[in-house]
Design a protein around this motif. Structure first.
Motif, mmCIF file in Angstrom:
data_model
loop_
_atom_site.group_PDB
_atom_site.id
_atom_site.type_symbol
_atom_site.label_atom_id
_atom_site.label_comp_id
_atom_site.label_asym_id
_atom_site.label_seq_id
_atom_site.Cartn_x
_atom_site.Cartn_y
_atom_site.Cartn_z
ATOM 1 N N ASN A 3 45.780 -21.465 24.866
ATOM 2 C CA ASN A 3 44.862 -20.808 25.806
ATOM 3 C C ASN A 3 45.587 -20.391 27.080
ATOM 4 O OD1 ASN A 3 42.655 -21.222 24.122
ATOM 5 N ND2 ASN A 3 42.193 -23.191 25.043
ATOM 6 N N LEU A 35 37.154 -22.875 26.741
ATOM 7 C CA LEU A 35 37.716 -23.628 25.616
ATOM 8 C C LEU A 35 38.750 -24.638 26.098
ATOM 9 C CD1 LEU A 35 38.155 -20.744 23.026
ATOM 10 C CD2 LEU A 35 36.592 -22.688 22.825
ATOM 11 N N PRO A 43 42.577 -22.530 19.971
ATOM 12 C CA PRO A 43 41.396 -22.188 19.167
ATOM 13 C C PRO A 43 41.729 -21.486 17.854
ATOM 14 C CG PRO A 43 41.524 -20.781 21.101
ATOM 15 C CD PRO A 43 42.578 -21.832 21.243
ATOM 16 N N ILE A 49 39.289 -26.758 16.051
ATOM 17 C CA ILE A 49 37.909 -26.345 16.295
ATOM 18 C C ILE A 49 36.951 -27.242 15.530
ATOM 19 C CG2 ILE A 49 36.224 -24.496 15.959
ATOM 20 C CD1 ILE A 49 38.542 -22.538 16.450
#
Length: 54
Positions: A3, A35, A43, A49
């Motif tokens: 991320n 997230l 992710p 996840i």
């Protein structure tokens, strides 16, 4: 890609996107930040996840 890496890249390209696309880039950054804050670091990794959904 994590991320943090994606957020950095999206932030860097904001200068070059059209005004129409800027909202989408901002939205993507916010989603990735959420997230990250939720503990989902990558992710694109399905196992991460699924683990967060439990």
């Amino acid at each position: 890609m994590t991320n943090i890496e994606a957020i950095k890249a999206l932030t860097e390209i904001k200068t070059y996107v059209s005004a129409v696309s800027l909202d989408a880039v901002d939205y993507a950054v916010k989603v990735l930040q959420n997230l990250e804050n939720a503990g989902i670091k990558n992710p694109a990794d399905e196992s991460e996840i699924k683990g967060a959904a439990k």
